[in-house]
Design a protein around this motif. Structure first.
Motif, PDB file in Angstrom:
ATOM      1  N   LEU A  69       2.347  -3.764   8.589  1.00 28.71           N
ATOM      2  CA  LEU A  69       1.675  -2.480   8.447  1.00 28.71           C
ATOM      3  C   LEU A  69       0.357  -2.664   7.698  1.00 28.71           C
ATOM      4  CD1 LEU A  69       4.747  -0.458   7.125  1.00 28.71           C
ATOM      5  CD2 LEU A  69       3.830  -0.390   9.445  1.00 28.71           C
ATOM      6  N   THR A  70      -0.610  -1.831   8.014  1.00 29.71           N
ATOM      7  CA  THR A  70      -1.854  -1.813   7.257  1.00 29.71           C
ATOM      8  C   THR A  70      -1.638  -1.012   5.970  1.00 29.71           C
ATOM      9  OG1 THR A  70      -2.650   0.228   8.247  1.00 29.71           O
ATOM     10  CG2 THR A  70      -3.207  -1.841   9.392  1.00 29.71           C
ATOM     11  N   ALA A  71      -2.592  -1.087   5.055  1.00 29.60           N
ATOM     12  CA  ALA A  71      -2.504  -0.305   3.818  1.00 29.60           C
ATOM     13  C   ALA A  71      -2.478   1.187   4.138  1.00 29.60           C
ATOM     14  CB  ALA A  71      -3.662  -0.647   2.891  1.00 29.60           C
ATOM     15  N   ASP A  72      -3.242   1.597   5.144  1.00 31.03           N
ATOM     16  CA  ASP A  72      -3.243   3.015   5.540  1.00 31.03           C
ATOM     17  C   ASP A  72      -1.872   3.449   6.053  1.00 31.03           C
ATOM     18  OD1 ASP A  72      -5.900   3.381   4.851  1.00 31.03           O
ATOM     19  OD2 ASP A  72      -6.632   3.072   6.893  1.00 31.03           O
ATOM     20  N   GLU A  73      -1.229   2.596   6.830  1.00 28.13           N
ATOM     21  CA  GLU A  73       0.096   2.924   7.369  1.00 28.13           C
ATOM     22  C   GLU A  73       1.150   2.971   6.259  1.00 28.13           C
ATOM     23  OE1 GLU A  73      -0.353   1.058  11.853  1.00 28.13           O
ATOM     24  OE2 GLU A  73       0.179  -0.285  10.193  1.00 28.13           O
ATOM     25  N   VAL A  74       1.063   2.033   5.322  1.00 28.88           N
ATOM     26  CA  VAL A  74       1.990   2.039   4.180  1.00 28.88           C
ATOM     27  C   VAL A  74       1.788   3.320   3.375  1.00 28.88           C
ATOM     28  CG1 VAL A  74       2.640   0.902   2.024  1.00 28.88           C
ATOM     29  CG2 VAL A  74       2.125  -0.477   4.043  1.00 28.88           C
ATOM     30  N   ALA A  75       0.535   3.645   3.110  1.00 29.38           N
ATOM     31  CA  ALA A  75       0.216   4.847   2.337  1.00 29.38           C
ATOM     32  C   ALA A  75       0.770   6.104   3.004  1.00 29.38           C
ATOM     33  CB  ALA A  75      -1.290   4.954   2.151  1.00 29.38           C
ATOM     34  N   ALA A  76       0.623   6.189   4.321  1.00 25.88           N
ATOM     35  CA  ALA A  76       1.135   7.356   5.040  1.00 25.88           C
ATOM     36  C   ALA A  76       2.659   7.434   4.941  1.00 25.88           C
ATOM     37  CB  ALA A  76       0.698   7.291   6.503  1.00 25.88           C
ATOM     38  N   ARG A  77       3.331   6.289   5.038  1.00 26.68           N
ATOM     39  CA  ARG A  77       4.799   6.280   4.937  1.00 26.68           C
ATOM     40  C   ARG A  77       5.282   6.728   3.570  1.00 26.68           C
ATOM     41  NH1 ARG A  77       8.482   1.899   7.579  1.00 26.68           N
ATOM     42  NH2 ARG A  77       7.689   1.943   9.691  1.00 26.68           N
ATOM     43  N   LEU A  78       4.536   6.328   2.521  1.00 31.01           N
ATOM     44  CA  LEU A  78       4.979   6.587   1.157  1.00 31.01           C
ATOM     45  C   LEU A  78       4.281   7.775   0.509  1.00 31.01           C
ATOM     46  CD1 LEU A  78       5.185   2.899  -0.108  1.00 31.01           C
ATOM     47  CD2 LEU A  78       6.979   4.309   0.917  1.00 31.01           C
ATOM     48  N   ASN A  79       3.427   8.439   1.288  1.00 34.67           N
ATOM     49  CA  ASN A  79       2.718   9.622   0.805  1.00 34.67           C
ATOM     50  C   ASN A  79       1.884   9.331  -0.451  1.00 34.67           C
ATOM     51  OD1 ASN A  79       1.961  12.301   1.110  1.00 34.67           O
ATOM     52  ND2 ASN A  79       3.549  13.018  -0.280  1.00 34.67           N
ATOM     53  N   VAL A  80       1.128   8.236  -0.383  1.00 32.73           N
ATOM     54  CA  VAL A  80       0.197   7.862  -1.447  1.00 32.73           C
ATOM     55  C   VAL A  80      -1.133   7.481  -0.796  1.00 32.73           C
ATOM     56  CG1 VAL A  80       2.019   7.049  -3.000  1.00 32.73           C
ATOM     57  CG2 VAL A  80       0.911   5.426  -1.448  1.00 32.73           C
ATOM     58  N   LYS A  81      -2.122   7.202  -1.615  1.00 33.13           N
ATOM     59  CA  LYS A  81      -3.418   6.764  -1.094  1.00 33.13           C
ATOM     60  C   LYS A  81      -3.409   5.249  -0.889  1.00 33.13           C
ATOM     61  CE  LYS A  81      -5.924  10.569  -2.994  1.00 33.13           C
ATOM     62  NZ  LYS A  81      -7.182  11.055  -3.473  1.00 33.13           N
ATOM     63  N   PRO A  82      -4.189   4.753   0.064  1.00 35.50           N
ATOM     64  CA  PRO A  82      -4.253   3.309   0.299  1.00 35.50           C
ATOM     65  C   PRO A  82      -4.633   2.512  -0.952  1.00 35.50           C
ATOM     66  CG  PRO A  82      -5.284   4.462   2.107  1.00 35.50           C
ATOM     67  CD  PRO A  82      -4.975   5.496   1.058  1.00 35.50           C
ATOM     68  N   ARG A  83      -5.432   3.103  -1.806  1.00 37.07           N
ATOM     69  CA  ARG A  83      -5.818   2.438  -3.053  1.00 37.07           C
ATOM     70  C   ARG A  83      -4.591   2.108  -3.914  1.00 37.07           C
ATOM     71  NH1 ARG A  83     -10.080   5.586  -6.614  1.00 37.07           N
ATOM     72  NH2 ARG A  83      -8.503   5.848  -8.190  1.00 37.07           N
ATOM     73  N   ARG A  84      -3.617   3.009  -3.925  1.00 40.85           N
ATOM     74  CA  ARG A  84      -2.395   2.760  -4.696  1.00 40.85           C
ATOM     75  C   ARG A  84      -1.619   1.584  -4.095  1.00 40.85           C
ATOM     76  NH1 ARG A  84       0.327   5.184  -8.766  1.00 40.85           N
ATOM     77  NH2 ARG A  84      -1.166   6.869  -8.612  1.00 40.85           N
ATOM     78  N   VAL A  85      -1.592   1.482  -2.772  1.00 41.34           N
ATOM     79  CA  VAL A  85      -0.902   0.375  -2.106  1.00 41.34           C
ATOM     80  C   VAL A  85      -1.514  -0.952  -2.544  1.00 41.34           C
ATOM     81  CG1 VAL A  85      -0.381  -0.689   0.132  1.00 41.34           C
ATOM     82  CG2 VAL A  85      -0.256   1.798  -0.127  1.00 41.34           C
ATOM     83  N   ARG A  86      -2.838  -1.024  -2.576  1.00 44.19           N
ATOM     84  CA  ARG A  86      -3.503  -2.252  -3.013  1.00 44.19           C
ATOM     85  C   ARG A  86      -3.228  -2.531  -4.489  1.00 44.19           C
ATOM     86  NH1 ARG A  86      -6.943  -0.075   0.873  1.00 44.19           N
ATOM     87  NH2 ARG A  86      -8.219   1.037  -0.642  1.00 44.19           N
ATOM     88  N   GLY A  87      -3.111  -1.484  -5.279  1.00 45.73           N
ATOM     89  CA  GLY A  87      -2.754  -1.643  -6.697  1.00 45.73           C
ATOM     90  C   GLY A  87      -1.354  -2.218  -6.852  1.00 45.73           C
ATOM     91  N   TRP A  88      -0.430  -1.743  -6.047  1.00 45.77           N
ATOM     92  CA  TRP A  88       0.931  -2.290  -6.079  1.00 45.77           C
ATOM     93  C   TRP A  88       0.909  -3.767  -5.721  1.00 45.77           C
ATOM     94  CZ3 TRP A  88       3.268   2.288  -2.905  1.00 45.77           C
ATOM     95  CH2 TRP A  88       3.535   3.365  -3.756  1.00 45.77           C
ATOM     96  N   GLU A  89       0.045  -4.126  -4.782  1.00 49.59           N
ATOM     97  CA  GLU A  89      -0.082  -5.538  -4.419  1.00 49.59           C
ATOM     98  C   GLU A  89      -0.574  -6.349  -5.614  1.00 49.59           C
ATOM     99  OE1 GLU A  89      -2.990  -8.469  -1.934  1.00 49.59           O
ATOM    100  OE2 GLU A  89      -3.041  -6.330  -1.463  1.00 49.59           O
ATOM    101  N   ARG A  90      -1.612  -5.864  -6.289  1.00 44.82           N
ATOM    102  CA  ARG A  90      -2.158  -6.580  -7.451  1.00 44.82           C
ATOM    103  C   ARG A  90      -1.120  -6.754  -8.553  1.00 44.82           C
ATOM    104  NH1 ARG A  90      -6.578  -3.397  -6.275  1.00 44.82           N
ATOM    105  NH2 ARG A  90      -6.028  -1.868  -7.864  1.00 44.82           N
TER     106      ARG A  90
END
Length: 56
Positions: free
Chosen positions: A5-26
């Protein structure tokens, strides 16, 4: 390998912004797989596990 999944797709699944997904990665909550072009992709199974742990 599994579905990616892309960050946008993850964000949509979890109802967060893509920036938060990248933060979780960091912070090590998610592992990104980089494509040949350097784009991040996330394993669906890992995203589902994160969602289950955090009630999303």
């Amino acid at each position: 390998m599994g579905d990616l999944l892309t960050a946008d797709e993850v964000a949509a699944r979890l109802n967060v912004k893509p920036r938060r997904v990248r933060g979780w990665e960091r912070r090590g909550f998610l592992t990104a797989i980089r494509t040949a072009r350097g784009e991040r992709r996330y394993l669906t199974a890992e995203v589902d596990q994160l969602a289950a742990r955090h009630g999303r």
